[in-house]
Design an enzyme around this catalytic site. Sequence first.
Site, mmCIF file in Angstrom:
data_model
loop_
_atom_site.group_PDB
_atom_site.id
_atom_site.type_symbol
_atom_site.label_atom_id
_atom_site.label_comp_id
_atom_site.label_asym_id
_atom_site.label_seq_id
_atom_site.Cartn_x
_atom_site.Cartn_y
_atom_site.Cartn_z
ATOM 1 N N GLU A 47 -91.099 -7.389 -35.522
ATOM 2 C CA GLU A 47 -89.997 -8.340 -35.681
ATOM 3 C C GLU A 47 -90.474 -9.788 -35.698
ATOM 4 O O GLU A 47 -89.874 -10.642 -36.357
ATOM 5 C CB GLU A 47 -88.956 -8.148 -34.576
ATOM 6 C CG GLU A 47 -88.165 -6.843 -34.672
ATOM 7 C CD GLU A 47 -88.890 -5.659 -34.021
ATOM 8 O OE1 GLU A 47 -90.071 -5.801 -33.643
ATOM 9 O OE2 GLU A 47 -88.249 -4.586 -33.910
ATOM 10 N N PHE A 109 -80.292 2.082 -22.533
ATOM 11 C CA PHE A 109 -81.527 2.188 -23.285
ATOM 12 C C PHE A 109 -81.617 1.067 -24.337
ATOM 13 O O PHE A 109 -80.670 0.829 -25.070
ATOM 14 C CB PHE A 109 -81.603 3.556 -23.985
ATOM 15 C CG PHE A 109 -82.831 3.710 -24.837
ATOM 16 C CD1 PHE A 109 -84.089 3.730 -24.254
ATOM 17 C CD2 PHE A 109 -82.729 3.799 -26.217
ATOM 18 C CE1 PHE A 109 -85.229 3.841 -25.036
ATOM 19 C CE2 PHE A 109 -83.869 3.917 -27.006
ATOM 20 C CZ PHE A 109 -85.129 3.932 -26.419
ATOM 21 N N GLN A 110 -82.728 0.391 -24.350
ATOM 22 C CA GLN A 110 -82.992 -0.733 -25.247
ATOM 23 C C GLN A 110 -81.952 -1.854 -25.113
ATOM 24 O O GLN A 110 -81.602 -2.515 -26.086
ATOM 25 C CB GLN A 110 -83.112 -0.268 -26.710
ATOM 26 C CG GLN A 110 -84.355 0.599 -26.926
ATOM 27 C CD GLN A 110 -84.714 0.790 -28.378
ATOM 28 O OE1 GLN A 110 -83.841 0.872 -29.240
ATOM 29 N NE2 GLN A 110 -86.018 0.889 -28.661
ATOM 30 N N LYS A 159 -73.185 -2.236 -31.227
ATOM 31 C CA LYS A 159 -73.120 -1.147 -32.199
ATOM 32 C C LYS A 159 -71.683 -0.718 -32.508
ATOM 33 O O LYS A 159 -71.346 -0.440 -33.654
ATOM 34 C CB LYS A 159 -73.925 0.047 -31.669
ATOM 35 C CG LYS A 159 -74.177 1.125 -32.706
ATOM 36 C CD LYS A 159 -75.188 2.151 -32.198
ATOM 37 C CE LYS A 159 -75.524 3.152 -33.297
ATOM 38 N NZ LYS A 159 -76.581 4.091 -32.844
ATOM 39 N N MET A 465 -110.342 -24.111 -31.472
ATOM 40 C CA MET A 465 -109.783 -25.333 -30.895
ATOM 41 C C MET A 465 -109.960 -25.346 -29.374
ATOM 42 O O MET A 465 -110.283 -26.381 -28.789
ATOM 43 C CB MET A 465 -108.308 -25.482 -31.277
ATOM 44 C CG MET A 465 -107.706 -26.817 -30.905
ATOM 45 S SD MET A 465 -108.577 -28.212 -31.677
ATOM 46 C CE MET A 465 -107.610 -28.452 -33.170
#
Lengths: 562, 170
Positions: A47, A109-110, A159, A465
């Site tokens: 993502e 969940f999630q 959802k 760097m």
Amino acid sequence: MNGAAAILKALEKQGVNIIFGHPGGTIMPTYDALYDSPIRHILVRHEQGGVHAATAYARASGKVGVVMATSGPGALNLVTGLQDALMDSTAVVAITGNVPQALIGTDAFQEADVCGITQPVTKHNFQIRDVRDIPRVIAEAFYIASTGRPGPVLVDVPKDVQLAPFSGSFDVEIDLPGYKPTFKGHPRQIERALEALAKAKKPVLMVGGGAQHASAEVIEFAEKSGIPVIPTLMGLGAFPGTHRQFLGMPGMHGSVAANWAIHNADTILAIGLRFDDRVTGKVSRFAPNAHTIIHVDIDPAEIGKLVSTAIPVVGDAKWVAAELAKGARKLSIAEWWQQVDEWRTKHPFGWNSKPYLQSQEVIHAFWEATGGKAIVTSGVGQHQMFTAQFFKFDKPRSWINSGGLGTMGVGLPFAIGAALARPGETVIDFDGDGSFQMTLQELATVKKYNLPVKIVILNNGFLGMVRQWQDLFHARRYSEVYLADSNPDFAKLAEAYGIKGLTLSDRGKLAETVKEVLEHEGPVLLDCRVHHEEGVFPMIPSGGAAEDMIIENPREAVEAGD
Amino acid sequence: MRHVVSVLVQDKPGVLQRIAGLIARRGFNIESLAVGRTHQEGLSRISLVVTGDDRVLEQVEKQLNRLIEVIKVTDHSEPHVERELALVKVAVPGMEERLEIKDIAEAFRARIVDVARKSIIFELTGDSSKVHNFIEAMRPYGLLEVMRTGAVALSRGEQVLKVREKKPAV
């Protein structure tokens, strides 16, 4: 129609034709609806890659970038990219799924508190709790993301809302009584700005990322007034890098001419920038001779935040620059130019020729071979600064990097977003071996859509760097920066993804390799084995001022003396 | 310097979190925060007491204004009415102290709202310094619990915080 289909319809109404994303449990209804939608979906492999690609898409096209993710881990993987887009003022809309409303707050969940977590990293966020709100909220999200000071907006959709039946209208009115960005600068302030400039003996124009859409107006004003122009890292391209009035970028790794010009300037006109600490160094010592700073910005909160402003102008850079151009007169600053030219001639960006390959010459070679006609992205670190110094950007929206957040790993997903925003144009990602490995899974995305991006890894086998700072400020104690012992063979890695891979270490073959890379029709990865201890100079140490500028690599002076 | 700032906001989920988060994130020092609904549907009003110089105050106002749900922000530098309500539970060791405590409370015009064998709850309204002074006056007797609402404020006269007329943006 259900809520999911309504989301896509609402996105279509906003002119969206491409979404970057990754599916998962709670966003599945919307992915199902995508099956029947004309909107193209680009499947990324993480993502974070999606949100960065959407960011670059927005910056390269001037439109809103859209990314989609599932709840919990999917949405949380967006966080870095959202903050990146926030700090570099980029219009991105993120759509995330969430667990059904009945499960919110139950550690399902999630599940994660995505609105809570993304609050500080977005311009605004919404959770849609009623399917009827979908068209209005999507319209508001796009309006907020793309107007005023652009920024990321997240829309979280449980959802059950995606699955609920929808039968409403898409002709909606946005209702944001607390959001009214000022577009037109105050005429009196613009007049005062022009008066101050007319009196200035040593003026400079600084141009930031907020002026990328105002390039034509900025050029017109600059040419009419004859003022020296200093684009910031984010402003590069908004004013041509090959223009006679271009002094280079200011700040930590800026040009000597730019930094000394700001240091000595009596009047500074700053358009669309926010005086980041990498630009100012120590604020109390920034531009000590400037009695008048004119600050043009669309965000009133930026004015006076760090630098005291004599003449604030709140408004859109394009609108204000056009007004300034209308009233601009040729400034009589021949003496000032003489001084500035002297600095410019004496201290150009350059590199000492060495027997081994150097990043600077690789970037320069690509600039020459493309005639500067390319969209360039980078990761974060030395290679980013070298690119900013040695690739001369002549067009706006041609340089896409992470300025504010300094997000390692943006180079490749930025290149993906840019390639999809402007098909047919050359896209080069100058990346570091460290940065590249943070998001290299997106090679799969490059392959899947056969995006002809040119990935040029300036591979010095170090987190360069950090190593440079350790060299200069930590007695050369190279703590945890060595990568060469465990870097992959990047060319073989590319080949494993079905992408052409090349390795270059012989500087004698630079020109022909660059040609081969650019002439190859599909994607290419070029692993450039550059010198492992090169430094980026000039450099103003963190918290310093122009007077503290280290112009040449002190290490090289020492080595030459050995 | 101490400033009382009033903020008119849309009454939406998470708006208080946004404001509290912003204050914390930007490192502003906040003394108190009070929030309540207004007479207009969908609008809430927040009072913040902030300490800092003019520059800090300017940033507080500007950053609050950046929040989408914030409709209007004002610093009460002009004449205004400021009040705070406090409930103070004071320990009462014996009869003698009970009389003393009541005398002090009367001087502050604090109302008794609960009396028990060994404690009294007072209700007090006033500006924040009055509340502070009352609490300090009661401290020697034993403070059991203190609950303050934080300051709330309104400008004097006709000046009001309201939703601006709609005008086209951009």
